[in-house]
Enzyme design. Structure first.
Site, short mmCIF file in Angstrom:
data_model
loop_
_atom_site.label_atom_id
_atom_site.label_comp_id
_atom_site.label_asym_id
_atom_site.label_seq_id
_atom_site.Cartn_x
_atom_site.Cartn_y
_atom_site.Cartn_z
N TRP A 104 0.83 -1.28 0.03
CA TRP A 104 0.10 0.01 0.23
C TRP A 104 0.83 1.28 -0.03
O TRP A 104 0.68 2.13 -0.67
CB TRP A 104 -1.02 0.18 1.08
N ASP A 173 -1.56 6.29 6.70
CA ASP A 173 -2.64 5.58 6.16
C ASP A 173 -2.82 4.58 7.35
O ASP A 173 -1.92 3.41 7.52
CB ASP A 173 -2.21 4.79 4.90
N LYS A 197 -12.04 -2.18 7.44
CA LYS A 197 -11.46 -3.05 8.32
C LYS A 197 -11.75 -3.05 9.58
O LYS A 197 -12.09 -4.02 10.21
CB LYS A 197 -9.84 -3.05 8.18
#
Lengths: 362, 362
Positions: A104, A173, A197
């Site tokens: 990511w 993030d 999540k």
């Protein structure tokens, strides 16, 4: 299990608290006496105002944010944030430091480059397949911000202590570990997290942004890509993803009122992770892929002696109501995602199965 | 009414078919035998693949799209499309024709300008408060596309026949009337529609794009802002808004299997609109704001003799389980949005109330 549900170890979208799902179901045909479903009420109604304002307030309380932070709800996931962060907060001619800890982070860097911006990779753990979180990072003195990925969902690593950015705003993030533990928010200029999540369903991304970062936003961006559009309208510039925000509100309420806040949540998360890592470390059959000091409390990645055994493990687990244990397709192996809503009971069921499977195949 | 629900005339988010809501509720704790809620299943699972593929297939069948069209699900609503359309499909140096029929058209034009693009307003109905759809439009021969707003939610007007763009691709914002009637898709290069009016809840935007338009997409756009990112991944580049797409799938199934397709839907919509416009036209008390030839079958806008009476009307209607009748804050007055899921019974309840209110106050 109740409603014939399984233990869900998916990496995201992921398990939600049972009591939250039950509340959604119970109120689904008529939300809060409105005579309409939560999926049908106007985003400009008092009923929805209560929902979004409560979600904002609970976020501020849980993370102990001071008055300089705005809590926003955007669409497009963390993937859109990879572009919006440099678009809004990286002025032309300046650079930003990026810490490369996995898939990511690489995507975040790629999007900054597409925009013609200047992201500087100050350190990378690619040399060891992203199995660790780097220490002793040398940051640029003149960076606009320092970008990190607090938890690496695919590689199973997590920052234990955030780097000291010496006054340069940290941008993180936190998609896969937001609200899983308390942390000092002050060094952070911007935090973003796809909800699917730890705090809700897919379809909404939480953005926490500090006043000084908002001042960097250029005037000439499309309205929907400017943080100021959302900060000046309480995320109601256009129709927001109402249902997803509603579930976030209920999850945060559960965190505050049932769990008792982030200290309690962290203690539970540590207990779950220790149980699972102990099962992995207890013999030679399972092998954790992340270095011990960098192990994630959220995504526990491990291998079995062979790929064949890994496939059988995932299949047999699934037959035993333990779902979502296949590792990400880019790295293989196995992964158990044990977010906030994963119960200790669920982790025990998994470790029991792991012991049984090891005895049978070890 | 069942579940103590009201008749919901909100402009969006708006009423959904009762049977769809009931199906969501019934399957909410355990979707399709997965042992997980629809809000918890992986977007890469077979269960979700069935959902998204069915939504795409039903869209293609209902709109009779040929093989050159892609059906995509994006986030950010129509408001993000205002920027994405010119970003992707308006090459530098070219112009695009925009037809200005109201608030949303103005916003689409504004976003194209922010990008430094060259939108040309070929005609506007601003001269009469956007109360009509212009005819005899002179289009540019060299435009990249012609942008229209098929239905003007705020002003209560709707295109009855789409303009002949003589081979130039039409681009339409169909947020408030998609799937309300059949139409010839061939002249359209791109159609977009925020779902929260006619086909689902907030949080997802349907984009229908033709192959030739995809060829215009520049390489150097952020991934999440490129149509090709979504067309090459079946809208699964990153985590999509799963729950909202699921409801779209159920609404489209209802349209095909319960209603019987768009011809049938249009007949019902015409019956509802005629009933309501008749009530408005029957005396001098109510006054429609849109010119008769341009009246919307979706958003019926009208005034009462005074603003005070309008306020009392909205309040009393609300006490009689008729909700969402206040006009948009920018134009005032009253508005009844009667999308696909609004029942004839609901419209009759409204017209009965209108007669009663007129007798009492007329």
């Amino acid at each position: 299990m109740q409603y014939n549900r399984i233990y869900n170890f998916n990496a995201g979208p992921a398990v939600l608290p049972l009591s939250v799902l039950e509340e959604v179901k119970e109120s689904f045909m008529n939300f809060s006496g409105s005579g309409m479903s939560i999926t049908e009420i106007s985003h400009r109604s008092k009923n929805f105002e209560v929902v979004i304002n409560d979600a904002v307030s609970r976020t501020k309380r849980l993370l102990k944010l001071d008055g300089s932070y705005h809590v926003l709800f955007l669409q497009g996931g963390a993937s859109l944030q990879f572009a919006m962060v440099p678009m809004n907060c990286l002025p032309d001619g300046k650079t930003a430091d990026y810490v490369d800890t996995g898939t990511w982070a690489v995507k975040a860097i790629k999007e900054a480059k597409i925009l013609g911006k200047n992201p500087k990779i100050v350190v990378s753990s690619k040399d060891k397949n992203y199995s660790y979180i780097p220490g002793n990072i040398k940051l640029s003195a003149d960076a606009a911000y320092v970008h990190i990925t607090s938890n690496n969902t695919i590689e199973g690593t997590q920052w234990c202590n955030f780097p000291d950015a010496k006054g340069i705003p940290l941008v993180a993030d936190m998609s896969s570990d937001i609200m899983s533990r308390p942390f000092d928010s002050k060094p952070f200029g911007l935090i973003y997290a796809g909800a699917q999540k730890n705090i809700g369903p897919a379809g909404v991304c939480m953005v926490i942004i500090r006043e000084d970062m908002l001042k960097l936003v250029p005037e000439n961006l499309p309205s929907m890509l400017k943080y100021t559009t959302f900060s000046s309208s309480n995320s109601l510039y256009n129709t927001p993803p109402c249902f997803s925000i509603y579930i976030i509100q209920l999850v945060l309420k559960w965190l505050e009122e049932i769990i008792g806040g982030l200290d309690k949540m962290e203690a539970i998360n540590k207990e779950k992770a220790e149980l699972l890592y102990s099962a992995i470390d207890s013999g030679g059959f399972y092998r954790g892929t992340a270095e011990p000091g960098s192990r994630s409390l959220m995504n526990v990645t491990f291998r079995l002696p062979t790929e064949d055994l890994e496939n059988i493990f995932v299949q047999e687990a699934s037959k035993n109501s333990l779902g979502g244990l296949k590792g990400h397709r880019s790295v293989g192996g196995c992964r158990a995602s044990i977010y906030n809503a994963t119960t200790l009971e669920g982790v025990k069921a998994l470790t029991d199965f792991m012991k049984y499977f090891e005895q049978k195949n070890g």
